[in-house]
Enzyme design. Structure first.
Site, PDB file in Angstrom:
ATOM      1  CG  ASP A 242       2.541 -15.632 -12.666  1.00 43.45           C
ATOM      2  OD1 ASP A 242       3.352 -15.272 -11.803  1.00 43.45           O
ATOM      3  OD2 ASP A 242       2.271 -16.829 -12.875  1.00 43.45           O
ATOM      4  CG  HIS A 247       8.787 -16.052 -17.236  1.00 41.20           C
ATOM      5  ND1 HIS A 247       9.870 -15.729 -16.464  1.00 41.20           N
ATOM      6  CD2 HIS A 247       7.899 -16.637 -16.413  1.00 41.20           C
ATOM      7  CE1 HIS A 247       9.626 -16.108 -15.220  1.00 41.20           C
ATOM      8  NE2 HIS A 247       8.440 -16.661 -15.163  1.00 41.20           N
TER       9      HIS A 247
END
Ligand SMILES: NC(=O)c1ccc[n+]([C@@H]2O[C@H](COP(=O)([O-])OP(=O)(O)OC[C@H]3O[C@@H](n4cnc5c(N)ncnc54)[C@H](OP(=O)(O)O)[C@@H]3O)[C@@H](O)[C@H]2O)c1
Length: 497
Positions: A242, A247
């Site tokens: 995730d 990120h």
């Protein structure tokens, strides 16, 4: 630079992302006069709704999630640009009426073509959605709708290397790579974009931005929230897929990349790919020393007691999904050889904060270690990605007085204080970039692949041994204590959150 007219087709229009992020971001762009004229949004999902009901629903969302106080008059001017078409994207035949509606809308709104698709549906729909767009002939300009075709695809892009490659094949069977915008909203944050300016437009930082001066780098993306009712999504995903794959590794690439030869999207993305590719793979016998995972147990969020992850809704009581992950990587190139990069992310941590912290090597002699008070501290350069966007440099200074007392002090720059304006939502910036056709801030497939390749050995290890490297931590803390182990052989430890 004005943005060409465009029809934005959002698949997943009744969902959380559309309400919480996309529409508030579009409304901000409208208020700032940055949307193209003409422009329209066509929202698609299965829930039956009229255009009016869709607008009402999004009005409430814009008022709740907007970045500034809700302006009803501005909303009334914006809302007529929103339209809705109920359809099941996996139903054969759904795309015929949908394409008629899109062409009709373009004609009525005076949009001479240009369609930007947004896949805001669950990842399992990405491939069939793209295939359906292709089969309906919507991926190519037509007489009724000329101009560009682009698609924004939400994260996660695949769930491992193989599925990411397979998804890429299915997407590129319909769209060419330059038409595909894989969104990573972290890259739309002002502080992250500022990294290029900070590093390459100032002469003073680049000479020290290397192994000779930097001792280690810590990248933290900590959330104070839990899974917020999305346990079913999170169970199949976890913190590594995730957050780390996208990120955190994208942030690492921005910190560590070489200067690009130009600000061209592909020149920047070439450098990002190179640095991700240069991260040293971890040999199988050392995987357990390079990563610590965690799962939160019951604890406190501020002054509120919160349940442990396994007691969250739609989470298995014996779940082994990690809600925290920390890694130690090194980059095998001339700039970074031997400098550890520590990455960590987690849910239900003590505070919501995203930062990149760079610790410099100490001064060669500790001249001041015998002074009567004060402690020698390392110099830190900290880039606050959120919530207080800015940068500070921590160094030591002599406190006034007859003794040589050394105290840590800071030079700091804060976006809001300096520029006065509110910091725009990353989704506003990224949506606008996609309408402009500027893919600089969207990860290219080669860097997505490099990130999955790096994580693949860990994912295989946990597939065969789901409990490996997994420890517990109390909600509201900095993560499992075992994460400190990653600093073995390195001065310092995790910064407190
Ligand atoms: N929420 C966030 O903050 C966030 C952040 C980053 C990334 N993402 C990503 O964004 C995507 C959407 O997330 P979300 O949180 O918005 O999910 P969500 O709230 O579950 O929304 C999913 C949307 O897909 C629609 N949908 C489901 N099946 C459909 C079908 N067969 N045909 C047409 N529409 C269908 C649903 O509407 P109906 O039930 O009405 O059909 C709904 O509008 C996911 O890939 C997620 O990973 C979300």
């Amino acid at each position: 630079m004005s943005v060409p007219a465009c029809l934005l087709v959002i698949f997943g229009a009744s969902g959380d992302l559309t309400a919480r992020k996309l529409v508030p971001a579009l409304f901000d762009l409208h208020r700032e006069g940055l949307l193209p004229a003409p422009f329209a949004v066509l929202g698609i999902s299965r829930t039956p709704m009229t255009d009016e009901a869709f607008r009402d629903r999004l009005r409430t969302a814009a008022a709740e999630f907007g970045s500034s106080p809700f302006d009803p008059a501005a909303w009334d001017a914006f809302a007529p640009r929103l339209f809705y078409h109920p359809a099941d994207v996996s139903a054969p035949g759904a795309f015929g009426p949908l394409s008629t509606r899109a062409a009709d809308l373009c004609e009525k709104a005076g949009i001479p073509g240009n369609v930007l698709f947004y896949a805001a549906v669950a990842p399992k729909f990405y491939a069939p959605l793209v295939a359906a767009i292709g089969s309906a002939g919507l991926a190519e300009p037509s007489e009724a709708m000329p101009g560009y075709r682009r698609i924004i695809i939400e994260k996660p892009f695949g769930e491992n290397l193989e599925s990411a490659r397979s998804l890429a094949r299915e997407v590129t069977a319909v769209f060419r790579e330059p038409q595909v915008y894989r969104i990573d909203h972290y890259l739309g944050k002002e502080t992250v974009q500022n990294m290029l300016v900070f590093r390459f437009a100032n002469g003073i930082f680049e000479p020290i931005w290397n192994r000779n001066y930097i001792e280690h780098v810590q990248i933290t993306v900590a959330e104070s929230i839990g899974v917020e009712g999305r346990g079913d999504y999170y169970e199949g995903t976890g913190a590594v897929r995730d957050m780390v794959q996208n990120h955190l590794l994208q942030l690492l690439a921005m910190v560590a990349m070489e200067p690009p030869v130009s600000l061209d999207a592909d020149d920047i993305r070439d450098e990002k790919r190179k640095v991700l590719h240069a991260i040293e793979p971890i040999p199988p016998e050392l995987l357990g020393r390079a990563c610590v995972r965690g799962q939160y147990t019951a604890g406190m969020s501020g002054d509120k007691p919160v349940p442990g992850y396994r007691d969250e809704k739609k989470v298995a009581p014996d779940s082994r999904t990690e809600t925290f992950a920390a890694f130690r990587f090194t980059i095998g190139n001339w700039r970074w050889g031997g400098v550890p990069f520590f990455l960590r992310t987690g849910k239900r941590m003590g505070r919501a904060i995203s930062e990149i912290a760079i610790r410099f090597r100490p001064a060669p002699t500790l001249l001041f270690s015998d002074t009567p008070c004060g402690q020698m501290e390392s110099n830190w350069l900290v880039i606050n990605v959120s919530p207080d966007e800015g940068i500070y440099l921590r160094f030591v200074a002599k406190a006034p007085g007859p003794d040589v007392c050394v105290r840590p002090v800071e030079f700091s720059f804060n976006y809001r204080e300096t520029f006065g304006a509110r910091v725009p939502s990353p989704y506003s910036r990224l949506l606008l970039d996609a309408m402009h056709g500027d893919a600089t801030l969207f990860p290219r497939m080669d860097s997505v692949e490099a990130a999955w390749s790096l994580l693949e050995p860990f994912l295989s290890r946990w597939k065969s041994d789901p409990g490996a490297d997994l420890f517990s931590y109390e909600a509201g803390t900095d993560g499992p204590r075992e994460a400190e182990m990653l600093f073995e052989g390195t001065r310092g430890g995790w910064r407190s959150i």
